[in-house]
Write an enzyme that holds these catalytic residues in place. Structure first.
Site, short mmCIF file in Angstrom:
data_model
loop_
_atom_site.label_atom_id
_atom_site.label_comp_id
_atom_site.label_asym_id
_atom_site.label_seq_id
_atom_site.Cartn_x
_atom_site.Cartn_y
_atom_site.Cartn_z
CG ASP A 162 9.03 -2.20 -0.41
OD1 ASP A 162 9.35 -1.52 -1.40
OD2 ASP A 162 8.63 -3.37 -0.48
CG ASP A 167 6.92 -0.65 -5.07
OD1 ASP A 167 7.61 -1.09 -6.01
OD2 ASP A 167 7.08 -1.00 -3.89
#
Length: 169
Positions: free
Chosen positions: A138, A151
């Protein structure tokens, strides 16, 4: 009023029998491009930021680029169960993506088809991360949450499905 009309039109565009294959092909090409973009951007930031894990590059006041490995699920839940977590989440994510692959074959409207495609592409990209790195990378840091493009694809696809099923079903 205008938004409701746009949503109504989007929800009623059919994956017609005449151009069904063409629409699906374009969606598949676009989805593949999104998957490649996500993987390339992740690879770039992994290599660019690997010497400074934990350091965030501030772009705007509440927008940063960070170096974070997520071994769990959303918001780092189960992040400390790495030993069993990665294999477990890899299996669960794969099953979910396969189920959505089945659902996409039943899609009658273009909005529904494309929404499922976004969720599949996002899920597949995160599965690739788990297979390659043992975790999901991320890097988009907005105030309190850190996520990646995959995401975002899943989120947008889910919102589109909620809109579709709210207005159409």
């Amino acid at each position: 009023m205008l938004l409701e009309q746009v949503i109504y039109i989007m929800c009623n565009l059919e994956v017609s029998k005449n151009n069904s294959s063409r629409n699906k092909l374009w969606s598949l090409i676009f989805g593949t491009q999104l998957l490649i973009i996500d993987q390339l951007v992740k690879s770039f930031f992994i290599n660019f930021l690997k010497k400074t894990p934990g350091i965030a590059i501030s772009i705007f006041k509440y927008f940063k680029i960070s170096y974070v490995w997520n071994y769990g699920i959303s918001f780092g839940i189960f992040n400390y169960y790495y030993d069993i977590g990665n294999i477990f989440f890899l299996i669960v994510n794969t099953i979910i993506v396969l189920c959505i692959c089945y659902l996409i074959t039943k899609a009658k409207k273009l909005l529904q088809f494309n929404a499922y495609m976004l969720v599949i592409i996002g899920g597949t990209s995160n599965i690739i991360d788990r297979m390659l790195y043992g975790a999901v990378f991320d890097f988009i840091d907005i105030y309190l949450i850190i996520f990646n493009l995959a995401d975002l694809y899943i989120f947008v696809g889910t919102i589109l499905l909620v809109i579709y099923y709210s207005y159409y079903e």
